[in-house]
Write an enzyme that holds these catalytic residues in place. Structure first.
Site, PDB file in Angstrom:
ATOM      1  N   GLU A 196      40.994  36.368  46.704  1.00 21.87           N
ATOM      2  CA  GLU A 196      41.693  36.866  47.898  1.00 21.87           C
ATOM      3  C   GLU A 196      40.769  37.759  48.711  1.00 21.87           C
ATOM      4  O   GLU A 196      39.771  38.273  48.208  1.00 21.87           O
ATOM      5  CB  GLU A 196      42.947  37.649  47.511  1.00 21.87           C
ATOM      6  CG  GLU A 196      44.025  36.810  46.858  1.00 21.87           C
ATOM      7  CD  GLU A 196      45.313  37.587  46.615  1.00 21.87           C
ATOM      8  OE1 GLU A 196      45.450  38.714  47.142  1.00 21.87           O
ATOM      9  OE2 GLU A 196      46.185  37.061  45.899  1.00 21.87           O
ATOM     10  N   HIS A 212      45.967  45.186  47.179  1.00 19.79           N
ATOM     11  CA  HIS A 212      47.006  44.255  46.735  1.00 19.79           C
ATOM     12  C   HIS A 212      46.971  44.299  45.218  1.00 19.79           C
ATOM     13  O   HIS A 212      46.122  43.671  44.574  1.00 19.79           O
ATOM     14  CB  HIS A 212      46.752  42.840  47.247  1.00 19.79           C
ATOM     15  CG  HIS A 212      47.784  41.860  46.787  1.00 19.79           C
ATOM     16  ND1 HIS A 212      47.560  40.496  46.729  1.00 19.79           N
ATOM     17  CD2 HIS A 212      49.064  42.030  46.345  1.00 19.79           C
ATOM     18  CE1 HIS A 212      48.648  39.882  46.288  1.00 19.79           C
ATOM     19  NE2 HIS A 212      49.566  40.797  46.025  1.00 19.79           N
TER      20      HIS A 212
END
Length: 274
Positions: A97, A151
């Site tokens: 990511e 995150h």
């Protein structure tokens, strides 16, 4: 106009300089597959233009074309130019990511960027990414702050949130104390129990002000979880930050549940920086 009136007007102008509207948004597997959905893209383009700084997480795009394409589409319709900064691809598995920041170039400029080095302890699944911004307010007032994105891995949320104070200390040593930490902390429901907060340093450290509390629902689905958070630190940042809130883009844009979920299963969390 006499000198006294001029000084009074100038003072009022500085005092009422437009705030920056800043958000954190989990884009839920944001990549080329989502950019191939015109309706979802139209909503994202509209949403980005709401903000002066739009931070998006969960960018999963090995070709790294989706975010630049989104920014191009925003610039096609916006009267204000947007630019972006994106982190390295990060993650322990093949599912990497990135963190991205899309920003109005007439409101802020990027001074520096920094991906947290977690090699020794390996606490974070996706190492936090920090961007140092300088505000452009047209009043000659210099305001520099850092925006740290995270995150958190759901199953490691307690440990990752607990380590964010170390990330802040590292960034503050480089860029100064004024900082925002934002993103999908996975900070509620099955991932962070009520008693777990007692062991999270940043929750108990008075240096940090949490703009999104545990009573807020940041999810699109029927769950009621405060996964997404905004936290500020530093005297100027704390003093000039408004209260945090959730942007219900489904209500704002008149979307069905299916249309909303096509964009994300999270709402943006936002606040004004004065």
């Amino acid at each position: 106009m006499n000198l006294l009136v001029f000084i009074m007007l100038a003072t009022l102008s500085v005092a009422h300089a437009a705030p920056l509207l800043i958000c954190a948004f989990n884009g839920y597997i944001f990549g080329q597959a989502k950019m191939d959905k015109p309706d979802a893209v139209d909503i994202l383009v509209e949403m980005v233009q709401r903000y002066d700084i739009f931070m998006i997480q969960e960018i999963r795009d090995s070709a790294q074309t989706a975010l630049p394409e989104l920014v191009d589409k925003v610039n096609e319709v916006s009267s204000v130019r947007y630019d972006f900064v994106v982190s390295e691809r990060t993650g322990r598995t093949s599912s990497k990511e990135q963190y991205g920041y899309i920003y109005k170039t007439n409101k802020v400029k990027v001074l520096s960027e920094y991906q947290y080095n977690d090699d020794r302890n390996d606490i974070f699944e996706r190492e936090p990414f920090s961007v140092q911004f300088e505000r452009i307010d047209g009043q000659g007032n210099q305001k520099i702050f850092s925006y740290i994105s995270i995150h958190a891995k759901p199953d490691d949320a307690v440990a990752e949130i607990d380590a964010l104070d170390d990330v802040y200390d590292d960034v503050a040593a480089k860029y100064g104390e004024d900082a925002l930490i934002g993103g999908d902390f996975n900070a509620d429901c099955n991932y962070v129990c009520k008693t777990c907060w007692q062991q999270i340093d940043m929750w108990n450290d008075p240096r940090f002000t949490w703009l999104i509390g545990s009573d807020v629902d940041t999810t699109v689905s029927s769950t009621d979880c405060a996964y997404d958070r905004l936290v500020v630190a530093g005297d100027s940042m704390t003093r000039n930050s408004g209260s945090g809130s959730v942007f219900r883009f489904d209500l704002a844009y008149g979307l069905s549940y299916e249309e909303t979920k096509a964009v994300s299963d999270h709402y943006p969390v936002e606040f004004n920086l004065y």
